[in-house]
Motif scaffolding. Structure first.
Motif, mmCIF file in Angstrom:
data_model
loop_
_atom_site.group_PDB
_atom_site.id
_atom_site.type_symbol
_atom_site.label_atom_id
_atom_site.label_comp_id
_atom_site.label_asym_id
_atom_site.label_seq_id
_atom_site.Cartn_x
_atom_site.Cartn_y
_atom_site.Cartn_z
ATOM 1 N N ALA A 65 -16.339 62.753 70.706
ATOM 2 C CA ALA A 65 -16.058 61.653 71.625
ATOM 3 C C ALA A 65 -17.058 60.517 71.429
ATOM 4 C CB ALA A 65 -16.100 62.158 73.067
ATOM 5 N N VAL A 66 -18.343 60.874 71.254
ATOM 6 C CA VAL A 66 -19.378 59.866 71.035
ATOM 7 C C VAL A 66 -19.123 59.115 69.734
ATOM 8 C CG1 VAL A 66 -21.826 59.526 70.523
ATOM 9 C CG2 VAL A 66 -21.137 61.070 72.365
ATOM 10 N N ASN A 67 -18.849 59.855 68.665
ATOM 11 C CA ASN A 67 -18.639 59.238 67.357
ATOM 12 C C ASN A 67 -17.414 58.330 67.337
ATOM 13 O OD1 ASN A 67 -20.842 60.746 66.634
ATOM 14 N ND2 ASN A 67 -19.714 62.239 65.414
ATOM 15 N N ASP A 68 -16.335 58.757 68.016
ATOM 16 C CA ASP A 68 -15.131 57.916 68.095
ATOM 17 C C ASP A 68 -15.440 56.590 68.779
ATOM 18 O OD1 ASP A 68 -13.651 59.844 66.835
ATOM 19 O OD2 ASP A 68 -12.760 60.659 68.669
ATOM 20 N N LEU A 69 -16.418 56.628 69.679
ATOM 21 C CA LEU A 69 -16.791 55.429 70.416
ATOM 22 C C LEU A 69 -17.743 54.540 69.624
ATOM 23 C CD1 LEU A 69 -16.362 54.225 73.333
ATOM 24 C CD2 LEU A 69 -18.545 55.292 73.906
ATOM 25 N N LEU A 70 -18.712 55.147 68.965
ATOM 26 C CA LEU A 70 -19.775 54.385 68.313
ATOM 27 C C LEU A 70 -19.479 53.983 66.873
ATOM 28 C CD1 LEU A 70 -22.943 56.280 69.611
ATOM 29 C CD2 LEU A 70 -21.889 54.208 70.520
ATOM 30 N N ARG A 71 -18.770 54.834 66.138
ATOM 31 C CA ARG A 71 -18.544 54.545 64.712
ATOM 32 C C ARG A 71 -17.836 53.201 64.496
ATOM 33 N NH1 ARG A 71 -16.568 59.106 63.251
ATOM 34 N NH2 ARG A 71 -18.361 60.072 62.242
ATOM 35 N N PRO A 72 -16.795 52.859 65.290
ATOM 36 C CA PRO A 72 -16.145 51.551 65.087
ATOM 37 C C PRO A 72 -17.076 50.374 65.348
ATOM 38 C CG PRO A 72 -14.721 53.024 66.347
ATOM 39 C CD PRO A 72 -16.065 53.673 66.280
ATOM 40 N N GLN A 73 -18.174 50.604 66.070
ATOM 41 C CA GLN A 73 -19.128 49.537 66.346
ATOM 42 C C GLN A 73 -20.167 49.373 65.238
ATOM 43 O OE1 GLN A 73 -18.477 47.724 69.049
ATOM 44 N NE2 GLN A 73 -16.771 49.117 69.445
ATOM 45 N N GLY A 74 -20.029 50.176 64.176
ATOM 46 C CA GLY A 74 -20.919 50.044 63.029
ATOM 47 C C GLY A 74 -22.122 50.960 63.041
ATOM 48 N N TRP A 75 -22.175 51.885 63.995
ATOM 49 C CA TRP A 75 -23.316 52.798 64.057
ATOM 50 C C TRP A 75 -23.272 53.804 62.918
ATOM 51 C CZ3 TRP A 75 -27.486 52.335 67.031
ATOM 52 C CH2 TRP A 75 -27.407 51.500 68.152
ATOM 53 N N THR A 76 -24.417 54.028 62.310
ATOM 54 C CA THR A 76 -24.555 55.097 61.327
ATOM 55 C C THR A 76 -24.815 56.388 62.086
ATOM 56 O OG1 THR A 76 -25.479 53.591 59.684
ATOM 57 C CG2 THR A 76 -25.858 55.952 59.337
ATOM 58 N N ILE A 77 -23.994 57.399 61.868
ATOM 59 C CA ILE A 77 -24.120 58.656 62.611
ATOM 60 C C ILE A 77 -25.275 59.465 62.027
ATOM 61 C CG2 ILE A 77 -22.927 60.711 63.425
ATOM 62 C CD1 ILE A 77 -21.810 57.978 64.405
ATOM 63 N N GLU A 78 -26.379 59.504 62.748
ATOM 64 C CA GLU A 78 -27.587 60.192 62.291
ATOM 65 C C GLU A 78 -27.767 61.525 63.014
ATOM 66 O OE1 GLU A 78 -29.702 59.259 60.003
ATOM 67 O OE2 GLU A 78 -29.405 57.105 59.675
ATOM 68 N N TRP A 79 -26.699 62.055 63.568
ATOM 69 C CA TRP A 79 -26.785 63.299 64.319
ATOM 70 C C TRP A 79 -25.572 64.159 63.991
ATOM 71 C CZ3 TRP A 79 -26.457 58.370 66.374
ATOM 72 C CH2 TRP A 79 -25.179 57.967 66.761
ATOM 73 N N GLY A 80 -25.609 65.419 64.359
ATOM 74 C CA GLY A 80 -24.488 66.334 64.136
ATOM 75 C C GLY A 80 -24.671 67.577 64.976
ATOM 76 N N VAL A 81 -23.653 68.410 65.017
ATOM 77 C CA VAL A 81 -23.700 69.609 65.848
ATOM 78 C C VAL A 81 -24.874 70.500 65.476
ATOM 79 C CG1 VAL A 81 -22.494 71.743 66.448
ATOM 80 C CG2 VAL A 81 -21.225 69.587 66.322
ATOM 81 N N ASP A 82 -25.017 70.789 64.187
ATOM 82 C CA ASP A 82 -26.094 71.691 63.762
ATOM 83 C C ASP A 82 -27.470 71.082 64.025
ATOM 84 O OD1 ASP A 82 -24.324 73.654 62.935
ATOM 85 O OD2 ASP A 82 -24.195 72.875 60.881
ATOM 86 N N LEU A 83 -27.609 69.775 63.791
ATOM 87 C CA LEU A 83 -28.900 69.125 64.015
ATOM 88 C C LEU A 83 -29.289 69.177 65.487
ATOM 89 C CD1 LEU A 83 -28.654 65.961 61.730
ATOM 90 C CD2 LEU A 83 -30.183 67.916 61.419
ATOM 91 N N ILE A 84 -28.348 68.851 66.361
ATOM 92 C CA ILE A 84 -28.651 68.863 67.788
ATOM 93 C C ILE A 84 -28.939 70.279 68.251
ATOM 94 C CG2 ILE A 84 -27.783 68.355 70.109
ATOM 95 C CD1 ILE A 84 -28.302 65.855 68.515
ATOM 96 N N HIS A 85 -28.108 71.234 67.837
ATOM 97 C CA HIS A 85 -28.266 72.613 68.321
ATOM 98 C C HIS A 85 -29.548 73.264 67.834
ATOM 99 C CE1 HIS A 85 -27.271 76.890 69.124
ATOM 100 N NE2 HIS A 85 -26.641 76.369 70.157
ATOM 101 N N CYS A 86 -30.033 72.858 66.656
ATOM 102 C CA CYS A 86 -31.295 73.421 66.167
ATOM 103 C C CYS A 86 -32.488 72.612 66.690
ATOM 104 C CB CYS A 86 -31.316 73.517 64.645
ATOM 105 S SG CYS A 86 -31.530 71.947 63.800
ATOM 106 N N LYS A 87 -32.237 71.765 67.699
ATOM 107 C CA LYS A 87 -33.294 71.025 68.395
ATOM 108 C C LYS A 87 -34.030 70.037 67.492
ATOM 109 C CE LYS A 87 -33.917 75.033 71.439
ATOM 110 N NZ LYS A 87 -34.873 75.991 72.028
ATOM 111 N N ASN A 88 -33.258 69.347 66.647
ATOM 112 C CA ASN A 88 -33.839 68.312 65.802
ATOM 113 C C ASN A 88 -34.115 67.083 66.664
ATOM 114 O OD1 ASN A 88 -33.828 65.861 64.028
ATOM 115 N ND2 ASN A 88 -33.583 67.393 62.412
#
Length: 364
Positions: free
Chosen positions: A154-177
């Motif tokens: 949901a976040v990516n669908d909102l931010l990606r069209p605005q030109g944001w580079t996605i610097e996060w992901g499920v595994d990164l967040i869950h492993c407390k990056n």
């Protein structure tokens, strides 16, 4: 609650030879910058940094167990202790807690409190006004990752069209990056025009560990989390009637200021005090504290605030204390920061005073 008994910190000090009225009678004085670094430049930087990088023996045990061609990143310990990075985390934590106050959610640590997706779900729902179809409580790792997947989609669908580079992901967040978590929160704060001031030019170093032919290869990469104040605050600060007023109808500004001055003087005159300049005379917080006591009809003990503040910190203490008194009186937490009022930010001061005006304009 009897606000007059509230104590929020070290007591203030009043000069013995200076009276209350003597002190108070006069006038007190865009988009996220893209990083364009070629492969050649990266190789050059890595060659320079190589002697400074940790050896395999210095890496954590889990990094030594990487599969062939696998890659892992981790925050450099020095960056973790960077004061500006710590300040950024604190601003984000305070923002989340303010947004989720009604949910009775209190975040203390970004790594430990956001990895399972629960807080991120509630935050996104509050900011976007959308309800996500996820389980409320998920204890298993699979359940947590499923929730994170839904939230991040949901976040990516909102931010990606605005030109944001996605610097996060499920595994990164869950492993407390922590870097990925902060990247995500900064993007959300900016997209939703959070009324906060993010520290500018915050960068961290991350160590990238790769395994090639059984050998661990390490390199340092700089991650820029915020850019300038113009981007992180001024451009994205909450837009309201005062922004419109100052940008498009400055001729009406004096009318508003006059109305507010009339309102505050109606009450401050009871102490033989008078305001002529909104920015400067409320900047040390003393008038704000006294005004709240008058509006709520109680006496604020002098030991609760600095009657003659001499430092920036003492002035911030006073304004923050006045904000607490406002909340005790049933008002919402002011959108302005105490530091902005102390720094003579006109719009911040107008917002605070107008909030008082709308709530107490009928008070005698």
């Amino acid at each position: 609650m009897d606000s007059s008994t509230k104590s929020t910190g070290p007591p203030g000090r009043m000069k013995k030879d200076e009276s209350l009225l003597g002190k108070l009678g006069g006038t007190l004085v865009r988009k996220k910058k893209a990083k364009e670094v070629s492969d050649l430049q990266e190789e050059g930087k890595n060659a320079i940094n190589a002697p400074l990088l940790p050896s395999s023996a210095d890496l954590l045990p889990e990094e030594l167990l990487l599969d062939e061609s696998a890659e892992k990143t981790m925050l450099d310990p020095t960056s973790r202790e960077n004061p500006k990075f710590k300040e950024l985390q604190k601003v984000l934590i305070d923002w989340i807690n303010n947004e989720l106050e009604e949910e009775r959610i209190i975040v203390k640590d970004l790594e430990e409190d956001l990895y399972d997706g629960q807080v991120l779900q509630k935050l996104f729902e509050k900011l976007s006004g959308r309800k996500l179809n996820v389980a409320e409580v998920t204890q298993s790792e699979i359940g947590q990752k499923q929730k994170l997947q839904t939230v991040l989609e949901a976040v990516n669908d909102l931010l990606r069209p605005q030109g944001w580079t996605i610097e996060w992901g499920v595994d990164l967040i869950h492993c407390k990056n922590l870097v990925a978590i902060v990247y995500l929160l900064v993007a959300l704060a900016m997209h939703f025009l959070a009324p906060i001031r993010l520290p500018e030019h915050v960068s961290v170093q991350v160590v990238v560990v790769k395994k090639r032919e059984g050998i661990l290869q390490t390199s340092h990469v700089t991650k820029e989390l915020t850019t300038t104040t113009e981007y992180t605050h001024c451009t994205f600060a909450e837009r309201d009637a005062f922004d419109t007023l100052l940008d498009h109808a400055p001729d009406k500004l004096n009318v508003v200021k006059t109305s507010l001055i009339t309102f505050v003087n109606k009450h401050l005159n009871k102490l033989n005090l008078e305001v002529t300049e909104l920015e400067s005379q409320f900047a040390d917080g003393v008038y704000l504290v006294l005004l709240m006591g008058l509006l709520e009809d109680y006496f604020v003990p002098l030991y609760n605030f600095y009657l003659t503040p001499e430092s920036f910190e003492q002035k911030v203490h006073n304004v923050a204390f006045a904000f607490e008194l406002m909340q005790d009186g049933g008002l919402k937490k002011p959108k302005a920061r105490p530091e902005d009022v102390v720094n003579l930010n006109l719009k911040s001061t107008l917002r605070v005073l107008y909030n008082l005006f709308t709530n107490y304009k009928s008070a005698e």
